[in-house]
Write an enzyme that holds these catalytic residues in place. Structure first.
Site, PDB file in Angstrom:
ATOM      1  N   CYS A 122      20.857  -3.038 -18.363  1.00 32.57           N
ATOM      2  CA  CYS A 122      19.722  -2.124 -18.547  1.00 32.57           C
ATOM      3  C   CYS A 122      18.480  -2.688 -17.866  1.00 32.57           C
ATOM      4  O   CYS A 122      17.801  -3.555 -18.417  1.00 32.57           O
ATOM      5  CB  CYS A 122      19.458  -1.877 -20.029  1.00 32.57           C
ATOM      6  SG  CYS A 122      18.113  -0.694 -20.322  1.00 32.57           S
ATOM      7  N   CYS A 135      15.281  -1.982 -19.787  1.00 37.44           N
ATOM      8  CA  CYS A 135      15.112  -2.874 -20.943  1.00 37.44           C
ATOM      9  C   CYS A 135      14.664  -4.264 -20.527  1.00 37.44           C
ATOM     10  O   CYS A 135      13.772  -4.856 -21.148  1.00 37.44           O
ATOM     11  CB  CYS A 135      16.429  -2.991 -21.711  1.00 37.44           C
ATOM     12  SG  CYS A 135      17.219  -1.438 -22.148  1.00 37.44           S
ATOM     13  N   ASP A 136      15.287  -4.810 -19.481  1.00 32.98           N
ATOM     14  CA  ASP A 136      15.144  -6.236 -19.179  1.00 32.98           C
ATOM     15  C   ASP A 136      14.476  -6.547 -17.850  1.00 32.98           C
ATOM     16  O   ASP A 136      14.216  -7.709 -17.548  1.00 32.98           O
ATOM     17  CB  ASP A 136      16.530  -6.901 -19.196  1.00 32.98           C
ATOM     18  CG  ASP A 136      17.217  -6.783 -20.552  1.00 32.98           C
ATOM     19  OD1 ASP A 136      16.490  -6.762 -21.561  1.00 32.98           O
ATOM     20  OD2 ASP A 136      18.454  -6.693 -20.596  1.00 32.98           O
TER      21      ASP A 136
END
Length: 313
Positions: A136, A139-140
């Site tokens: 992701c 996300c990261d």
């Protein structure tokens, strides 16, 4: 088997399931939640979560799931660490069976089974998970600001994530297995026009390089020429799709060809009265903890209204 049908059964945990439990419990629906084989869902393999509101210093994924579970239990949600293996949505009262064979009856069912990322299947991929390997970018990706990154994939999601990373990273190395992409033309054009996205055609990953301190590079090969090369990167993102955990519902609920459950517009209602869906089991667009939690809230509210309409509450 329950002597009396439960008001609400929640299948699956994670942000959607636990949020549904919090709202259902506070509405006196006495929810019973079955965590499944991966309690907490995908966030259990996520380290720092910095984009969920309310955590100014960030929080570890597993700790966040622990907090949500405790909050659900505070309002008397019963959490069972079991897997639901079979369902029967044919009647007005729904039936579900645990892996141990217990049969449970409920007036409403909230599905929060989520989705699982597809992986390449490399040993180094698993060894370096959360040490530079992620599924992701949204996300990261922030953790790799200013660093060289790589992404594997050729669909719209891969293109979206490559473009996201291109705003953070000096170079995004994009590995495409064939000599063309599966993505829509507009997404392909955007990626090709982005100067700091370098596309490698007919290219597959042989190994992700790194140690306990993190990813240091990736070894790829051209599947036409056999030529290999090592590329220095600190972040490696896999964007080859997700698989919704919905197979046990295929005989009962409407779903897309890819397995994502279909719900009514502006609602979490499925095609079966009293059955609701939340989180990544029906979301192949956003796939974020905050959106999953939001639909968990919606499902609990929809379940409460349904129970009121049939005179259970």
């Amino acid at each position: 088997m329950s002597k009396e049908p439960l008001k609400t059964v929640i299948i699956g945990s994670g942000p959607a399931g636990y949020t549904a439990a919090i709202y259902a419990a506070r509405a006196n629906l006495s929810p019973v939640l079955y965590t499944g084989k991966e309690p907490g869902g995908q966030l259990m393999i996520t380290t720092d979560v910095e984009n969920f509101p309310g955590y100014p210093d960030g929080i570890m994924g597993p700790q966040m799931m622990e907090d949500l579970r405790k909050q659900a239990e505070r309002f008397d949600t019963k959490v069972n660490y079991e897997l639901i293996e079979k369902v029967d949505f044919s009647g007005p009262v729904h039936k579900v069976w645990t892996e141990s064979g217990e049969e449970i009856h409920a007036h409403t069912v909230i599905i929060s089974t989520g989705a699982s990322a597809r992986w390449l299947g490399l040993e180094s991929e698993q060894r370096l998970m959360n040490k530079g390997v992620s599924a992701c970018a949204v996300c990261d990706g922030f953790f790799y600001r200013g660093k060289e990154t790589a992404i594997v994939g050729a669909g719209d999601s891969a293109c979206e994530e490559a473009l996201y990373l291109s705003n953070l990273c000096p170079t995004v190395h994009m590995f495409v297995r064939r000599d063309e992409m599966r993505a829509s033309k507009i997404m392909q054009d955007r990626v090709k026009k982005q100067e700091n996205i370098k596309i490698y055609w007919n290219t597959e990953t042989e190994e992700i390089l790194g140690d306990d301190n993190g990813v240091t590079g990736v070894r790829v090969f051209n599947n036409k020429t056999g030529e290999k090369q090592d590329i220095a990167v600190e972040g490696f993102f896999v964007a080859i799709g997700h698989v919704p955990n919905t197979s046990i519902f295929k005989d009962w609920l409407d779903m897309e060809d890819s397995g994502y459950l279909i719900h009514q517009p502006n609602s979490t209602k499925t095609n079966r009265p009293g059955v609701f869906v939340s989180g990544d089991a029906s979301d192949h667009v956003y796939r974020q903890a905050i959106t999953a939690a939001g639909t968990g809230c919606m499902a609990a509210l929809d379940a409460e209204r349904y129970l009121g309409s049939i005179g259970v509450i």
